[in-house]
Scaffold this active site. Structure first.
Site, mmCIF file in Angstrom:
data_model
loop_
_atom_site.group_PDB
_atom_site.id
_atom_site.type_symbol
_atom_site.label_atom_id
_atom_site.label_comp_id
_atom_site.label_asym_id
_atom_site.label_seq_id
_atom_site.Cartn_x
_atom_site.Cartn_y
_atom_site.Cartn_z
ATOM 1 N N THR A 504 0.861 -1.191 0.000
ATOM 2 C CA THR A 504 0.000 0.000 0.000
ATOM 3 C C THR A 504 0.892 1.235 0.000
ATOM 4 O O THR A 504 2.066 1.174 0.375
ATOM 5 C CB THR A 504 -0.909 0.075 1.242
ATOM 6 O OG1 THR A 504 -0.087 0.234 2.408
ATOM 7 C CG2 THR A 504 -1.762 -1.168 1.389
ATOM 8 N N CYS A 505 0.312 2.367 -0.426
ATOM 9 C CA CYS A 505 1.079 3.620 -0.419
ATOM 10 C C CYS A 505 0.903 4.294 0.919
ATOM 11 O O CYS A 505 0.496 5.446 0.999
ATOM 12 C CB CYS A 505 0.574 4.549 -1.505
ATOM 13 S SG CYS A 505 0.608 3.769 -3.088
ATOM 14 N N ASP A 506 1.160 3.565 1.979
ATOM 15 C CA ASP A 506 0.922 4.100 3.306
ATOM 16 C C ASP A 506 2.071 3.633 4.181
ATOM 17 O O ASP A 506 2.320 2.429 4.270
ATOM 18 C CB ASP A 506 -0.409 3.546 3.839
ATOM 19 C CG ASP A 506 -0.851 4.242 5.109
ATOM 20 O OD1 ASP A 506 0.013 4.508 5.969
ATOM 21 O OD2 ASP A 506 -2.047 4.512 5.241
#
Ligand SMILES: *Cc1c(COP(=O)(O)O)cnc(C)c1O
EC number: 4.1.1.19
Length: 641
Positions: A504-506
């Site tokens: 994820t881009c987290d």
């Protein structure tokens, strides 16, 4: 504790990863270095190798990551709990029986609930529901007339009517009153429909569970009645001529109870309430002790948040003997015992298989740092520090100086004194010094505070093709520890210390809490990645809560699932009984109100326009259109082969 890399063995792997400590008898490391499952404790000859499972999954054309469900493990846990209760009841000379229920919020997947109901049928094992949707499911699923359906949670009139429908269908539905006003709703619905309810009351306990869920009890607890409210409820039912409907006392002091003492105290408190109600003329049949039976996620058998300091046997014995003792002293009958263990039933039965698809390291790229004319003195100083490393009398001073130079270099860069290339060289030299420092301190007894972190700073991050938010929500939300281990190559020393990051881009999408040896660490020893070879890790004990609590962060949806049954006549000891497809890109976009068909049409129109303009050849255009459509109907996770 660092694993002993030099004399590595399967025993050393077991010490490091503690597979049999948290594996509940189901998981262990095989002599070939692969993790194995023994799904049926009654038949230890059946051993399923994760490598064969992965091979079969691939042969069926199913993409990773996948959730693997071992139905036999689920059945075994239901049997363990029921058999142990019956056995201890008999040993104790307890006069009541056991009528447990499975709380479906822990894992509501239909296949899971069906398997539990089926395995529990000989024991009259029922279901617990805490919302209208769960009640609707329980009503359809729990067809066994000997088992209970316990209804907790906040309720409206519709909820009460559904419960009464269950009564009309001959089910033992118990409406547990969480709030005094619910009683009035229930009495009203019951009188209108002319159907008699079975009523329970949930007591707000004073004893608190220790651990993450201690807010489930105490005066500020969200659920349950105070002692005064319980008495008021009982008296109100008496006035309505319905006191015979009051059958059950319920309490639940929290999930994942880490300390057995809290359980003992709760049983004593609950038993006293039951006994005194009895003496006041309210002859309840059931005492429901709720959930809370913990899982040893970190394998420490301690009061850590992710562990518990007791076994299932001890937990049950404390309930049975504790209840008996109070009832005998008070000279009241032994009630039928109900428990609502969810975590303990489902945690072990599922795991996630994921592939490690890359490595991220702060010092992975190195520039040539040899002397050049006119270089900045920062670069020169940093190089000298590296060259004079062995002679430096005070290594901590060296660390401080290097760190300060690095910071100053960055400032100088921002002030346009230093150029990009020189900054890159300084970075390279800095990390080379850090690697030397780490090696130096590995052989030293006392390591200064600042330098303790060096291990972590120099460790790799392994990029895993999965989403923490979908598959391990509690590791993110409440810092829960779940065991993660390599599924193969356990016979090779794991020489890379790393934390795990998801796709994820987290930046919260990571796992950096592990049980290694007997310690909780922020890095996990893994094996070096090899070119052209797949490397898999298993995330274990995800069957309770994790399976069903995941969210759609970054539009990674539900995982592909395979359901595995053990089968002695098969050469690999198992077969895949069912494959449940995970979310496709279309599915997740649809939930977010997109119209994937219209999107495909739009993109096709754009491509056609480029074709008309002569910028794309028609044949290529068709390929691009098909590609877009295939990606729409494909899996949301990374495609790795
Ligand atoms: C969540 C819950 C359970 C399940 O607890 P576990 O610790 O998973 O066994 C049981 N009863 C009630 C009322 C709950 O809210």
């Amino acid at each position: 504790m660092q694993p002993n890399i030099t004399s590595w063995s399967i025993e050393e792997a077991e010490k490091t990863y503690g597979v049999s400590r948290w594996g509940g008898g189901y998981f262990r490391i095989g002599d070939n270095g692969n993790v194995k499952v023994t799904p049926d404790p009654n038949d230890p000859s059946i051993q399923i190798d994760f490598k064969s499972v992965i091979n079969d999954i691939k042969e069926e054309g199913i993409q990773l990551p996948v959730v693997v469900r071992f139905h036999d493990v689920l059945r075994a846990q239901v049997e363990n709990l029921n058999k142990l209760f019956n056995q201890i009841i008999e040993e104790a000379g307890y006069q009541g029986s056991y009528n447990g229920v499975y709380p479906i919020k822990v894992n509501q997947m239909r296949e899971v609930v069906e398997e539990i109901v089926d395995a529990g049928t000989p024991y009259g094992y029922g279901l617990e529901a805490g919302s209208k949707a769960e009640l609707l499911a329980a009503l359809a699923m729990n067809t066994n007339e000997d088992s209970l359906t316990i209804l907790n949670g906040y309720k409206d009139e519709e909820f009460m009517r559904l419960a009464l429908l269950g009564r009309m269908l001959g089910r033992r539905m118990v409406v547990v009153v969480e709030k005094y006003s619910e009683l009035l709703l229930l009495i009203k619905a019951s009188k209108q429909l002319g159907i008699e309810p079975i009523i329970g009351v949930r007591a707000k306990m004073t004893v608190k569970g220790r651990g993450k869920w201690e807010g489930s009890a105490g005066e500020r607890a969200k659920f349950g009645l105070t002692i005064a409210e319980i008495i008021k409820t009982a008296r109100h039912l008496e006035q309505e001529g319905m006191s015979h409907c009051l059958k059950l006392l319920h309490f639940h002091i929290g999930s994942q109870l880490t300390d057995i003492r809290a359980i003992k105290e709760a049983i004593t408190e609950g038993a006293r309430i039951y006994a005194d109600l009895h003496k006041m003329g309210f002859e309840l049949d059931y005492v429901d002790v709720g959930g809370g039976l913990g899982i040893d996620y970190d394998g420490s058998n301690s009061t850590n948040d992710s562990s518990r300091n007791y076994t299932m046997h001890e937990y049950i014995a404390d309930i049975v003997y504790g209840m008996k003792e109070v009832c005998d002293m008070e000279k009241v009958p032994h009630p039928t015992l109900v428990s609502e263990s969810g975590r303990a039933i489902t945690a072990h039965h599922s795991c996630v298989i994921m592939e490690i698809v890359g490595e991220i390291r702060s010092n992975s790229a190195e520039l040539d740092t040899s002397v050049v004319d006119g270089e900045h003195f920062f670069t020169k100083n940093m190089r000298e520090m590296l060259e004079n490393f062995d002679g430096a009398p005070n290594k901590q001073e060296l660390y401080n100086d290097a760190s300060q130079y690095k910071e100053q270099a960055l400032d100088a860069f921002k002030l346009r004194v230093l150029n990009l290339e020189e900054l890159g060289k300084i970075e390279t030299l800095y990390w080379q010094i850090m690697v030397k420092l780490k090696a130096f301190y590995a052989d030293v007894d006392f390591v200064p505070e600042d330098l303790l972190e060096l291990d972590y700073r120099l460790s790799s991050q392994y990029l895993c093709n999965f989403s923490v938010f979908q598959s391990a929500a509690d590791t993110w939300a409440i810092d829960q520890l779940l065991p993660v281990v390599p599924l193969m190559r356990m016979d090779e020393p794991p020489t890379v210390n790393c934390s795990l990051v998801d796709i994820t881009c987290d930046s919260d999408g990571k796992i950096d809490k592990f049980a290694v040896g007997r310690e909780i660490t922020n890095v996990l020893p893994m094996h070096p990645l090899k070119k052209g070879e797949h490397y898999y890790a298993g995330l274990f004990l995800t069957g309770a809560y994790q399976d069903v609590m995941g969210d759609m962060h970054n539009l990674f949806g539900r995982l592909n699932e395979v359901h595995i049954f053990s089968y002695d006549d098969d050469p690999e000891d198992f077969y895949i009984e069912e494959v449940v497809k995970g979310s496709s890109v279309e599915d997740v976009l649809h939930i977010m109100q997109y119209n994937p068909k219209a999107m495909a049409t739009d993109v096709k129109r754009l491509i056609d326009k480029q074709i008309s303009a002569g910028k794309i050849k028609p044949r290529e255009g068709v390929k691009w259109t098909d590609f877009y459509e295939n990606c729409l109907s494909g899996y949301t996770y990374l495609k790795t082969d």
